[in-house]
Design a protein around this motif. Structure first.
Motif, mmCIF file in Angstrom:
data_model
loop_
_atom_site.group_PDB
_atom_site.id
_atom_site.type_symbol
_atom_site.label_atom_id
_atom_site.label_comp_id
_atom_site.label_asym_id
_atom_site.label_seq_id
_atom_site.Cartn_x
_atom_site.Cartn_y
_atom_site.Cartn_z
ATOM 1 N N LEU A 112 -7.247 -10.076 -5.072
ATOM 2 C CA LEU A 112 -6.970 -8.715 -5.534
ATOM 3 C C LEU A 112 -5.904 -8.082 -4.660
ATOM 4 O O LEU A 112 -5.889 -8.290 -3.447
ATOM 5 C CB LEU A 112 -8.240 -7.861 -5.457
ATOM 6 N N THR A 113 -5.034 -7.321 -5.302
ATOM 7 C CA THR A 113 -4.061 -6.519 -4.553
ATOM 8 C C THR A 113 -4.331 -5.049 -4.848
ATOM 9 O O THR A 113 -4.395 -4.659 -6.015
ATOM 10 C CB THR A 113 -2.624 -6.873 -4.979
ATOM 11 N N LEU A 114 -4.500 -4.272 -3.801
ATOM 12 C CA LEU A 114 -4.659 -2.821 -3.970
ATOM 13 C C LEU A 114 -3.406 -2.157 -3.425
ATOM 14 O O LEU A 114 -3.093 -2.292 -2.241
ATOM 15 C CB LEU A 114 -5.882 -2.298 -3.218
ATOM 16 N N GLU A 115 -2.677 -1.480 -4.298
ATOM 17 C CA GLU A 115 -1.474 -0.772 -3.869
ATOM 18 C C GLU A 115 -1.804 0.714 -3.789
ATOM 19 O O GLU A 115 -2.140 1.338 -4.805
ATOM 20 C CB GLU A 115 -0.325 -1.042 -4.849
ATOM 21 N N LEU A 116 -1.748 1.270 -2.592
ATOM 22 C CA LEU A 116 -2.156 2.650 -2.363
ATOM 23 C C LEU A 116 -0.902 3.513 -2.337
ATOM 24 O O LEU A 116 -0.040 3.330 -1.479
ATOM 25 C CB LEU A 116 -2.916 2.752 -1.035
ATOM 26 N N VAL A 117 -0.798 4.413 -3.313
ATOM 27 C CA VAL A 117 0.438 5.183 -3.491
ATOM 28 C C VAL A 117 0.196 6.644 -3.145
ATOM 29 O O VAL A 117 -0.758 7.259 -3.640
ATOM 30 C CB VAL A 117 0.933 5.054 -4.952
ATOM 31 N N PHE A 118 1.035 7.196 -2.310
ATOM 32 C CA PHE A 118 0.912 8.607 -1.908
ATOM 33 C C PHE A 118 2.245 9.049 -1.332
ATOM 34 O O PHE A 118 3.107 8.228 -1.052
ATOM 35 C CB PHE A 118 -0.200 8.771 -0.859
ATOM 36 N N ARG B 242 2.220 2.468 -0.174
ATOM 37 C CA ARG B 242 3.576 2.889 -0.575
ATOM 38 C C ARG B 242 3.687 4.404 -0.425
ATOM 39 O O ARG B 242 2.930 5.142 -1.063
ATOM 40 C CB ARG B 242 3.846 2.456 -2.014
ATOM 41 N N ALA B 243 4.598 4.847 0.421
ATOM 42 C CA ALA B 243 4.663 6.271 0.749
ATOM 43 C C ALA B 243 6.079 6.709 1.040
ATOM 44 O O ALA B 243 6.984 5.876 1.186
ATOM 45 C CB ALA B 243 3.794 6.541 1.974
ATOM 46 N N ARG B 244 6.240 8.030 1.150
ATOM 47 C CA ARG B 244 7.533 8.579 1.574
ATOM 48 C C ARG B 244 7.533 8.840 3.074
ATOM 49 O O ARG B 244 8.570 8.785 3.704
ATOM 50 C CB ARG B 244 7.827 9.872 0.825
ATOM 51 N N THR B 245 6.362 9.144 3.589
ATOM 52 C CA THR B 245 6.335 9.406 5.022
ATOM 53 C C THR B 245 4.966 9.086 5.625
ATOM 54 O O THR B 245 3.939 9.221 4.955
ATOM 55 C CB THR B 245 6.722 10.889 5.296
ATOM 56 N N MET B 246 4.999 8.628 6.873
ATOM 57 C CA MET B 246 3.767 8.445 7.656
ATOM 58 C C MET B 246 4.163 8.429 9.130
ATOM 59 O O MET B 246 5.315 8.120 9.473
ATOM 60 C CB MET B 246 3.012 7.180 7.249
ATOM 61 N N ASP C 235 0.870 2.189 12.536
ATOM 62 C CA ASP C 235 0.228 1.188 13.408
ATOM 63 C C ASP C 235 -1.161 0.828 12.905
ATOM 64 O O ASP C 235 -1.562 -0.336 12.901
ATOM 65 C CB ASP C 235 0.109 1.743 14.844
ATOM 66 N N PHE C 236 -1.925 1.859 12.490
ATOM 67 C CA PHE C 236 -3.268 1.596 11.959
ATOM 68 C C PHE C 236 -3.165 0.646 10.749
ATOM 69 O O PHE C 236 -3.907 -0.329 10.641
ATOM 70 C CB PHE C 236 -3.946 2.904 11.548
ATOM 71 N N LEU C 237 -2.231 0.965 9.855
ATOM 72 C CA LEU C 237 -2.102 0.151 8.648
ATOM 73 C C LEU C 237 -1.693 -1.279 9.011
ATOM 74 O O LEU C 237 -2.228 -2.247 8.481
ATOM 75 C CB LEU C 237 -1.081 0.780 7.687
ATOM 76 N N ARG C 238 -0.748 -1.392 9.951
ATOM 77 C CA ARG C 238 -0.313 -2.736 10.340
ATOM 78 C C ARG C 238 -1.479 -3.522 10.939
ATOM 79 O O ARG C 238 -1.674 -4.692 10.639
ATOM 80 C CB ARG C 238 0.848 -2.640 11.344
ATOM 81 N N SER C 239 -2.272 -2.852 11.790
ATOM 82 C CA SER C 239 -3.377 -3.565 12.442
ATOM 83 C C SER C 239 -4.455 -3.977 11.440
ATOM 84 O O SER C 239 -5.276 -4.839 11.732
ATOM 85 C CB SER C 239 -3.982 -2.710 13.557
ATOM 86 N N HIS C 240 -4.461 -3.369 10.267
ATOM 87 C CA HIS C 240 -5.426 -3.758 9.229
ATOM 88 C C HIS C 240 -4.766 -4.595 8.137
ATOM 89 O O HIS C 240 -5.294 -4.724 7.029
ATOM 90 C CB HIS C 240 -6.098 -2.514 8.621
ATOM 91 N N GLY C 241 -3.624 -5.148 8.473
ATOM 92 C CA GLY C 241 -2.961 -6.083 7.548
ATOM 93 C C GLY C 241 -2.439 -5.428 6.281
ATOM 94 O O GLY C 241 -2.366 -6.060 5.231
ATOM 95 N N VAL C 242 -2.076 -4.137 6.367
ATOM 96 C CA VAL C 242 -1.569 -3.435 5.182
ATOM 97 C C VAL C 242 -0.040 -3.483 5.201
ATOM 98 O O VAL C 242 0.586 -3.077 6.185
ATOM 99 C CB VAL C 242 -2.037 -1.963 5.168
ATOM 100 N N THR C 243 0.541 -3.966 4.124
ATOM 101 C CA THR C 243 2.000 -3.967 3.994
ATOM 102 C C THR C 243 2.468 -2.541 3.764
ATOM 103 O O THR C 243 1.916 -1.835 2.925
ATOM 104 C CB THR C 243 2.409 -4.843 2.790
ATOM 105 N N ARG C 244 3.471 -2.094 4.519
ATOM 106 C CA ARG C 244 3.989 -0.738 4.339
ATOM 107 C C ARG C 244 5.229 -0.780 3.467
ATOM 108 O O ARG C 244 6.153 -1.573 3.714
ATOM 109 C CB ARG C 244 4.338 -0.090 5.680
ATOM 110 N N ALA C 245 5.234 0.078 2.460
ATOM 111 C CA ALA C 245 6.390 0.159 1.553
ATOM 112 C C ALA C 245 6.891 1.594 1.544
ATOM 113 O O ALA C 245 6.101 2.533 1.403
ATOM 114 C CB ALA C 245 5.992 -0.281 0.156
ATOM 115 N N LEU C 246 8.186 1.741 1.710
ATOM 116 C CA LEU C 246 8.795 3.079 1.765
ATOM 117 C C LEU C 246 9.417 3.417 0.411
ATOM 118 O O LEU C 246 10.162 2.612 -0.150
ATOM 119 C CB LEU C 246 9.885 3.091 2.847
#
Lengths: 133, 409
Positions: free
Chosen positions: B124-130, B163-167, B173-184
């Motif tokens: 499963l892939t969950l893409e979290l958009v905000f 997937r976000a505009r800003t963080m 770092d939290f997302l990276r440490s939990h294996g979350v791919t960051r998309a800008l």
């Protein structure tokens, strides 16, 4: 296609066009126009009345959109009929039994404590998240 | 008006010589494809030889026979296997789930994650958009933690994308440490300023071309400099100008990638999405590849359709996954996805690679089926594919695609 008193009048010959094609054309126009249909043995007479006053060019574009969709619909039905044996073989089983949900976790079923621990774990996560607000 | 191409003087066809295929004229070449994306780029003379009947002594015979274009030497077992593997006959469930987090509450987020994990499928892939991670931090944090736990409990690989505009750096770092791919998500306006850093360090970018975006090569360099691994360019609008601007920008972007492919890490996401990612040989993502969830927990056929109440399949609270095929919106989207049900699409050389989803048709033309001759989405994607396939005369393009794990051999 003719412009008559701010509306578009079009004739569709039978049997090339059916009532479904006219319905598809009306659907494509949505709330932008009202569509009235008259019928003789060999012809459908369609009047497209726009919801608001339009220029002659915009009226022709509206009528063209209706014609496009009606033609597209008729042609699509022929394509669907021609390819029916193939698409039926693929789509019918999908609709009939293609969406089985994941069964309950056997570990949770056999060990109620596992399920209880997990529920508690999620509640703790939720409590922690609520504290962040 | 048709988006398809045709010969001025059609070559002679000997019935039973060539296996079924679609063709498209690409400059001085003829691209032929089969239903599952096998392809060959031929000269008109070579294509004419294929249609007239290739002899085993013909130098083209081994290649075209291996790719399944010679009717007399057609491998029916392989074709049946391919049909099973690449069609809905072996479909396991939507693998991609887009969660629109802006405005979502924690209880809704919990119910959405639980719904996602009721969908079958090996992964499963969950893409979290905000927009801004700070505005949704509690929900984002919870979804990441809960999805990771559910993945462990159900023993299924779970891929997470934010997937976000800003963080902030801490959030990244939290997302990276939990294996979350960051998309800008960002807009490209004008030319890039090389020393201006992106809002956060991300691996992927979804870059919308604002009107006036220029210097695609410089933008490619900017993405490479700031450590992006892939970029998906999007037109500002799907109108004539938006599509034309996109075409010239994307062309320049690809040229830079081709020139710097050996040393650069950047890749074009359209290449992987269209050439390697079309698992089911069906256009688009609706339901079969993707489901989307809005802030109130309503389920939609895809992210594109998430604003349209007509495409709503139900709410996560009451909708059962197994009831999806009984929803009219689901039936219509799936039936409209099938290219064999569509005039023009059924003859299109790009049908195995197509990603013009019914929800995109719905958005652009108020009709799930779409009017393909007039569809700007069709123009956009056929243009992208024209650019990809016309580059196959260059060995460097094959090597670059291989590097991007797109096997087109």
């Amino acid at each position: 296609m003719k412009i008559v008193k701010g509306a578009v009048a079009v004739k569709f010959g039978k049997p090339l066009y059916g009532a479904e094609a006219l319905a598809a054309g009306a659907l494509a126009l949505g709330k932008r126009a009202q569509v009235f249909v008259g019928e003789t043995k060999s012809v459908f007479s369609v009047e497209i009345v726009p919801a608001s006053r339009l220029t002659p060019a915009a009226l022709l574009a509206l009528g063209g959109e209706f014609l496009n969709e009606a033609l597209n619909h008729e042609y699509r039905q022929r394509v669907i009929q021609a390819n029916a044996p193939l698409t039926r073989a693929v789509l019918a089983p999908l609709f009939a039994k293609g969406f089985p949900a994941v069964p309950a976790d056997p570990l949770e079923e056999l060990e109620p404590q596992v399920k209880a621990d997990r529920v508690r774990d999620v509640e703790e996560l939720l409590a922690q998240a609520r504290g962040m607000k | 008006m048709s988006r398809l191409t045709s010969f001025e003087k059609p070559p002679k066809l000997r019935p039973g010589a060539a296996a079924p295929h679609q063709y498209r004229l690409l400059g001085k070449k003829v691209l032929i494809t089969d239903e599952h994306g096998r392809w060959a780029l031929l000269t008109p003379a070579e294509h004419a030889r294929l249609l007239a009947g290739l002899k085993p002594s013909d130098p083209l015979w081994p290649e075209l026979q291996a790719r399944g274009f010679v009717a007399g030497a057609f491998d029916f077992d392989a074709a049946a296997r391919r049909q099973f593997e690449r069609s809905l006959l072996s479909w396991k469930g939507p693998a991609s789930h887009v969660l629109l987090l802006d405005g979502m509450g924690l209880e809704t987020a919990r119910a959405v994650v639980e719904f996602v994990f009721r969908c079958p499928g090996p992964q499963l892939t969950l893409e979290l958009v905000f927009r801004d991670a700070s505005a949704v931090w509690a929900v984002l944090w919870f979804v990441v933690q809960y999805a990771r736990r559910k993945g462990e409990w159900t023993r299924r690989p779970v891929f997470l994308i934010a997937r976000a505009r800003t963080m902030s750096p801490d959030q990244a770092d939290f997302l990276r440490s939990h294996g979350v791919t960051r998309a800008l998500t960002l807009e490209l306006a004008g030319a890039p300023v090389m020393k201006t850093s992106p809002p956060f360090r991300a691996q992927r970018a979804r870059a919308v071309l604002a009107p006036g975006a220029v210097e695609p090569r410089a933008w490619a360099e900017w993405f490479e400099k700031w450590g992006f691994e892939s970029v998906r360019l999007e037109p500002a609008a799907l109108d004539e100008k938006g599509v034309a601007d996109f075409a010239s920008f994307h062309d320049g972007f690809l040229d830079w990638l081709l020139e710097h492919g050996e040393e650069a890490n950047l890749r074009d996401e359209w290449a992987s999405a269209l050439l390697a990612g079309r698992r089911w040989s069906l256009p688009g993502m609706d339901i079969l590849e993707q489901l989307a969830y809005d802030a109130t927990g309503r389920v939609f056929a895809s992210e594109l359709s998430a604003a349209s109440s007509e495409s709503c399949l139900g709410g996560v609270g009451e909708l059962r996954y197994q009831d999806l095929p009984r929803r009219e919106a689901a039936n219509a989207a799936i039936a409209a996805s099938h290219a064999d049900n569509q005039p023009q699409c059924s003859q299109c050389a790009y049908r195995p690679f197509c990603a013009v989803a019914p929800s995109l048709n719905q958005r652009l033309q108020s009709n799930l089926w779409g009017q393909t001759p007039a569809s700007s989405a069709c123009v956009l994607q056929m243009g992208i594919l024209d650019r990809f396939f016309s580059r196959f005369v260059d060995e460097k393009w094959f090597l670059l695609l291989n590097k991007w794990h797109v096997d087109m051999t």
